[in-house]
Design a protein around this motif. Structure first.
Motif, PDB file in Angstrom:
ATOM      1  N   MET A   1     -46.599 -37.566 -37.150  1.00  0.00           N
ATOM      2  CA  MET A   1     -47.091 -36.218 -37.269  1.00  0.00           C
ATOM      3  C   MET A   1     -48.206 -36.187 -38.304  1.00  0.00           C
ATOM      4  O   MET A   1     -48.092 -36.749 -39.372  1.00  0.00           O
ATOM      5  N   ALA A   2     -49.266 -35.517 -38.007  1.00  0.00           N
ATOM      6  CA  ALA A   2     -50.405 -35.447 -38.924  1.00  0.00           C
ATOM      7  C   ALA A   2     -50.188 -34.339 -39.946  1.00  0.00           C
ATOM      8  O   ALA A   2     -49.692 -33.272 -39.632  1.00  0.00           O
ATOM      9  N   THR A   3     -50.548 -34.638 -41.174  1.00  0.00           N
ATOM     10  CA  THR A   3     -50.494 -33.640 -42.238  1.00  0.00           C
ATOM     11  C   THR A   3     -51.856 -33.579 -42.898  1.00  0.00           C
ATOM     12  O   THR A   3     -52.770 -34.323 -42.530  1.00  0.00           O
ATOM     13  N   ASN A   4     -51.980 -32.749 -43.910  1.00  0.00           N
ATOM     14  CA  ASN A   4     -53.262 -32.653 -44.595  1.00  0.00           C
ATOM     15  C   ASN A   4     -53.534 -33.854 -45.483  1.00  0.00           C
ATOM     16  O   ASN A   4     -54.623 -34.015 -45.975  1.00  0.00           O
ATOM     17  N   THR A   5     -52.532 -34.681 -45.699  1.00  0.00           N
ATOM     18  CA  THR A   5     -52.735 -35.881 -46.506  1.00  0.00           C
ATOM     19  C   THR A   5     -52.785 -37.122 -45.630  1.00  0.00           C
ATOM     20  O   THR A   5     -52.558 -38.223 -46.082  1.00  0.00           O
ATOM     21  N   GLY A   6     -53.077 -36.972 -44.381  1.00  0.00           N
ATOM     22  CA  GLY A   6     -53.119 -38.109 -43.461  1.00  0.00           C
ATOM     23  C   GLY A   6     -51.831 -38.161 -42.659  1.00  0.00           C
ATOM     24  O   GLY A   6     -51.000 -37.268 -42.705  1.00  0.00           O
ATOM     25  N   GLN A   7     -51.671 -39.192 -41.874  1.00  0.00           N
ATOM     26  CA  GLN A   7     -50.466 -39.316 -41.075  1.00  0.00           C
ATOM     27  C   GLN A   7     -49.314 -39.758 -41.944  1.00  0.00           C
ATOM     28  O   GLN A   7     -49.484 -40.514 -42.899  1.00  0.00           O
ATOM     29  N   MET A   8     -48.119 -39.330 -41.596  1.00  0.00           N
ATOM     30  CA  MET A   8     -46.940 -39.696 -42.379  1.00  0.00           C
ATOM     31  C   MET A   8     -46.691 -41.188 -42.222  1.00  0.00           C
ATOM     32  O   MET A   8     -46.751 -41.732 -41.124  1.00  0.00           O
ATOM     33  N   GLY A   9     -46.420 -41.866 -43.336  1.00  0.00           N
ATOM     34  CA  GLY A   9     -46.151 -43.287 -43.295  1.00  0.00           C
ATOM     35  C   GLY A   9     -47.387 -44.122 -43.009  1.00  0.00           C
ATOM     36  O   GLY A   9     -47.284 -45.240 -42.523  1.00  0.00           O
ATOM     37  N   TYR A  10     -48.548 -43.577 -43.300  1.00  0.00           N
ATOM     38  CA  TYR A  10     -49.792 -44.266 -42.969  1.00  0.00           C
ATOM     39  C   TYR A  10     -50.737 -44.205 -44.155  1.00  0.00           C
ATOM     40  O   TYR A  10     -50.986 -43.133 -44.706  1.00  0.00           O
ATOM     41  N   LEU A  11     -51.249 -45.356 -44.555  1.00  0.00           N
ATOM     42  CA  LEU A  11     -52.299 -45.410 -45.572  1.00  0.00           C
ATOM     43  C   LEU A  11     -53.611 -45.709 -44.855  1.00  0.00           C
ATOM     44  O   LEU A  11     -53.695 -46.667 -44.091  1.00  0.00           O
TER      45      LEU A  11
ATOM     46  N   ARG B   1     -57.455 -46.870 -43.927  1.00  0.00           N
ATOM     47  CA  ARG B   1     -58.281 -48.017 -44.258  1.00  0.00           C
ATOM     48  C   ARG B   1     -59.661 -47.804 -43.645  1.00  0.00           C
ATOM     49  O   ARG B   1     -59.828 -47.041 -42.726  1.00  0.00           O
ATOM     50  N   GLY B   2     -60.639 -48.479 -44.211  1.00  0.00           N
ATOM     51  CA  GLY B   2     -62.005 -48.363 -43.714  1.00  0.00           C
ATOM     52  C   GLY B   2     -62.582 -46.987 -43.975  1.00  0.00           C
ATOM     53  O   GLY B   2     -62.367 -46.373 -45.020  1.00  0.00           O
ATOM     54  N   GLY B   3     -63.322 -46.493 -42.993  1.00  0.00           N
ATOM     55  CA  GLY B   3     -63.957 -45.181 -43.117  1.00  0.00           C
ATOM     56  C   GLY B   3     -62.981 -44.028 -43.087  1.00  0.00           C
ATOM     57  O   GLY B   3     -63.336 -42.905 -43.441  1.00  0.00           O
ATOM     58  N   ALA B   4     -61.730 -44.290 -42.694  1.00  0.00           N
ATOM     59  CA  ALA B   4     -60.728 -43.222 -42.638  1.00  0.00           C
ATOM     60  C   ALA B   4     -60.347 -42.716 -44.029  1.00  0.00           C
ATOM     61  O   ALA B   4     -59.773 -41.635 -44.144  1.00  0.00           O
ATOM     62  N   ILE B   5     -60.663 -43.472 -45.072  1.00  0.00           N
ATOM     63  CA  ILE B   5     -60.323 -42.996 -46.418  1.00  0.00           C
ATOM     64  C   ILE B   5     -61.159 -41.791 -46.821  1.00  0.00           C
ATOM     65  O   ILE B   5     -60.798 -41.079 -47.752  1.00  0.00           O
ATOM     66  N   PHE B   6     -62.246 -41.556 -46.118  1.00  0.00           N
ATOM     67  CA  PHE B   6     -63.080 -40.399 -46.438  1.00  0.00           C
ATOM     68  C   PHE B   6     -62.681 -39.174 -45.619  1.00  0.00           C
ATOM     69  O   PHE B   6     -63.386 -38.176 -45.618  1.00  0.00           O
ATOM     70  N   CYS B   7     -61.538 -39.272 -44.920  1.00  0.00           N
ATOM     71  CA  CYS B   7     -61.069 -38.164 -44.093  1.00  0.00           C
ATOM     72  C   CYS B   7     -59.720 -37.618 -44.536  1.00  0.00           C
ATOM     73  O   CYS B   7     -59.255 -36.630 -43.988  1.00  0.00           O
ATOM     74  N   THR B   8     -59.058 -38.262 -45.478  1.00  0.00           N
ATOM     75  CA  THR B   8     -57.769 -37.774 -45.958  1.00  0.00           C
ATOM     76  C   THR B   8     -57.946 -37.165 -47.347  1.00  0.00           C
ATOM     77  O   THR B   8     -58.787 -37.609 -48.125  1.00  0.00           O
ATOM     78  N   ILE B   9     -57.122 -36.180 -47.627  1.00  0.00           N
ATOM     79  CA  ILE B   9     -57.317 -35.395 -48.847  1.00  0.00           C
ATOM     80  C   ILE B   9     -57.207 -36.206 -50.137  1.00  0.00           C
ATOM     81  O   ILE B   9     -58.091 -36.107 -50.968  1.00  0.00           O
ATOM     82  N   PRO B  10     -56.191 -37.014 -50.373  1.00  0.00           N
ATOM     83  CA  PRO B  10     -56.216 -37.673 -51.679  1.00  0.00           C
ATOM     84  C   PRO B  10     -57.336 -38.696 -51.796  1.00  0.00           C
ATOM     85  O   PRO B  10     -57.930 -38.847 -52.867  1.00  0.00           O
TER      86      PRO B  10
ATOM     87  N   LEU C   1     -62.283 -49.895 -53.118  1.00  0.00           N
ATOM     88  CA  LEU C   1     -62.560 -51.093 -52.315  1.00  0.00           C
ATOM     89  C   LEU C   1     -61.310 -51.627 -51.637  1.00  0.00           C
ATOM     90  O   LEU C   1     -61.377 -52.085 -50.485  1.00  0.00           O
ATOM     91  N   VAL C   2     -60.177 -51.599 -52.314  1.00  0.00           N
ATOM     92  CA  VAL C   2     -58.922 -52.073 -51.708  1.00  0.00           C
ATOM     93  C   VAL C   2     -58.594 -51.249 -50.470  1.00  0.00           C
ATOM     94  O   VAL C   2     -58.262 -51.801 -49.416  1.00  0.00           O
ATOM     95  N   PHE C   3     -58.723 -49.939 -50.570  1.00  0.00           N
ATOM     96  CA  PHE C   3     -58.409 -49.086 -49.431  1.00  0.00           C
ATOM     97  C   PHE C   3     -59.491 -49.163 -48.356  1.00  0.00           C
ATOM     98  O   PHE C   3     -59.183 -49.115 -47.165  1.00  0.00           O
ATOM     99  N   ALA C   4     -60.741 -49.290 -48.750  1.00  0.00           N
ATOM    100  CA  ALA C   4     -61.818 -49.356 -47.760  1.00  0.00           C
ATOM    101  C   ALA C   4     -61.779 -50.663 -46.970  1.00  0.00           C
ATOM    102  O   ALA C   4     -62.059 -50.679 -45.773  1.00  0.00           O
ATOM    103  N   CYS C   5     -61.419 -51.758 -47.629  1.00  0.00           N
ATOM    104  CA  CYS C   5     -61.358 -53.052 -46.944  1.00  0.00           C
ATOM    105  C   CYS C   5     -60.053 -53.241 -46.178  1.00  0.00           C
ATOM    106  O   CYS C   5     -59.933 -54.182 -45.400  1.00  0.00           O
TER     107      CYS C   5
END
Length: 155
Positions: free
Chosen positions: A1-11, A13-22, A70-74
């Motif tokens: 299920m999608a939330t405002n902080t990204g998908q539950m149980g999902y960190l 990566r890549g360009g997706a880090i610029f789409c989640t709130i934290p 960088l850790v999250f982007a890579c």
């Protein structure tokens, strides 16, 4: 299920880090942390005064936030819950460091307000700007910590 902080149980990566709130807060943290660093560095810094501590906190948080970005982007975190808890721990620690540095910088700025020479007036104005940006950076780290904790609890 999608939330405002990204998908539950999902960190992300890549360009997706610029789409989640934290994670979208990495760039403002870097920009305002860099402003604090440059403003404090451009004033008179006496090693016996707490501005050296403020510089140390700003450098540490700037480097570690860039490394964390960088850790999250890579995608090096491999979507493990230990990375989510480390994210909460780092941003909480950074918020605490920035809060202590902001309070010390505000205290030193108040002490500098008593000196009324031309040179100290310029440093005083730079210190006022540094205090404002330092407290704003603290707020960004606190918000990042809260939303990272929400994401961590959803793991």
């Amino acid at each position: 299920m999608a939330t405002n902080t990204g998908q539950m149980g999902y960190l992300p990566r890549g360009g997706a880090i610029f789409c989640t709130i934290p994670d979208i807060l990495y760039l403002p943290e870097l920009v305002f942390g860099g402003l604090v660093l440059s403003l404090v560095a451009s004033t008179f810094i006496n090693p016996h005064n707490p501005q050296a501590y403020v510089i140390s906190v700003a450098i540490f948080c700037f480097i570690m936030t860039f490394f964390w970005l960088l850790v999250f982007a890579c995608g090096s975190h491999q979507n493990r819950s230990s990375w989510a808890s480390a994210d909460v721990a780092y941003h909480g620690f950074a918020a605490l460091l920035y809060l202590s540095a902001s309070v010390l910088l505000a205290f030193i700025t108040i002490l500098f307000s008593k000196v009324s020479t031309e040179d100290f007036l310029k440093n005083y104005k730079l210190d006022i700007a540094a205090v404002v940006f330092s407290f704003f950076t603290t707020l960004l780290y606190v918000i990042h910590t809260v939303f990272s904790a929400i994401r961590w609890k959803s793991f």
